[in-house]
Design an enzyme around this catalytic site. Structure first.
Site, mmCIF file in Angstrom:
data_model
loop_
_atom_site.group_PDB
_atom_site.id
_atom_site.type_symbol
_atom_site.label_atom_id
_atom_site.label_comp_id
_atom_site.label_asym_id
_atom_site.label_seq_id
_atom_site.Cartn_x
_atom_site.Cartn_y
_atom_site.Cartn_z
ATOM 1 N N HIS A 104 39.187 33.118 44.951
ATOM 2 C CA HIS A 104 39.508 32.798 43.553
ATOM 3 C C HIS A 104 40.585 31.743 43.517
ATOM 4 O O HIS A 104 41.442 31.678 44.406
ATOM 5 C CB HIS A 104 39.964 34.043 42.790
ATOM 6 N N HIS A 106 43.748 30.452 41.245
ATOM 7 C CA HIS A 106 44.641 30.731 40.121
ATOM 8 C C HIS A 106 44.882 29.412 39.389
ATOM 9 O O HIS A 106 45.272 28.417 40.019
ATOM 10 C CB HIS A 106 46.012 31.228 40.601
HETATM 11 P P1 5GP Z 1 45.682 37.118 44.964
HETATM 12 O O1 5GP Z 1 46.976 37.831 45.215
HETATM 13 O O2 5GP Z 1 44.557 37.744 45.753
HETATM 14 O O3 5GP Z 1 45.765 35.638 45.115
HETATM 15 O O4 5GP Z 1 45.372 37.326 43.420
HETATM 16 C C1 5GP Z 1 44.704 38.414 42.902
HETATM 17 C C2 5GP Z 1 44.964 38.402 41.419
HETATM 18 O O5 5GP Z 1 44.034 39.261 40.806
HETATM 19 C C3 5GP Z 1 46.359 38.872 41.030
HETATM 20 O O6 5GP Z 1 47.036 37.857 40.324
HETATM 21 C C4 5GP Z 1 46.087 40.102 40.167
HETATM 22 O O7 5GP Z 1 46.969 40.197 39.075
HETATM 23 C C5 5GP Z 1 44.658 39.890 39.719
HETATM 24 N N1 5GP Z 1 43.931 41.114 39.468
HETATM 25 C C6 5GP Z 1 43.916 42.233 40.242
HETATM 26 N N2 5GP Z 1 43.121 43.178 39.698
HETATM 27 C C7 5GP Z 1 42.615 42.628 38.550
HETATM 28 C C8 5GP Z 1 41.725 43.121 37.548
HETATM 29 O O8 5GP Z 1 41.232 44.251 37.576
HETATM 30 N N3 5GP Z 1 41.438 42.277 36.511
HETATM 31 C C9 5GP Z 1 41.967 41.011 36.440
HETATM 32 N N4 5GP Z 1 41.628 40.260 35.368
HETATM 33 N N5 5GP Z 1 42.812 40.518 37.378
HETATM 34 C C10 5GP Z 1 43.128 41.321 38.408
#
Ligand code: 5GP
Ligand code: ZN
Length: 118
Positions: A104, A106
């Site tokens: 993903h 951001h």
């Molecule tokens: P990472 O740390 O893997 O780069 O980002 C994962 C992101 O997914 C985090 O910013 C977290 O807040 C978001 N996230 C985790 N669980 C959910 C969810 O159930 N729904 C949404 N919309 N975002 C989520």
């Protein structure tokens, strides 16, 4: 290919509710559940792939990853961030701070960002 326990695959299947800004046949864009900026959305490919390295290894991967970025930039413009700027982040792996193992981007904006990130 979907993964039963993956949070983003579950969002894609409609098992977890989300605030969707955009979707097409390859991508969805949803608001982050824990936003770190006035606009904080996640650009998520429908195909389950662990991270950007894995995505690039796949057939047509460079084109698909390029499309994710162009989608993110278009959403940024649609959300009024073109003039002021924005930040795109792709956390990768443990040291990169990746917590969800489904690629993903951001997209964050609407405030002054700082550097370095934590
Ligand atoms: P990472 O740390 O893997 O780069 O980002 C994962 C992101 O997914 C985090 O910013 C977290 O807040 C978001 N996230 C985790 N669980 C959910 C969810 O159930 N729904 C949404 N919309 N975002 C989520
Ligand atoms: Zn997944």
């Amino acid at each position: 290919m979907n993964e039963p326990s993956c949070v983003f695959c579950r969002i894609l299947r409609g098992e977890i509710p989300s605030q969707k800004l955009y979707e097409d046949d390859a991508t969805i864009v949803v608001r982050d559940v824990n936003p770190q900026a006035p606009l904080h959305v996640l650009v998520v490919p429908r195909e389950h792939v662990q991270d950007i390295a894995g995505a690039l290894q796949r057939q047509g991967g460079e084109e698909r990853v390029g499309k994710l970025f162009s989608t993110a930039v278009r959403i940024a413009a649609d959300q009024g961030l073109a003039a002021g700027g924005f930040r795109l982040v792709v956390n990768t792996g443990s040291d990169g701070g990746q917590t969800v193992g489904h690629l993903h981007l951001h997209l964050m904006g609407g405030r002054q960002m700082t550097w370095p990130p934590g």
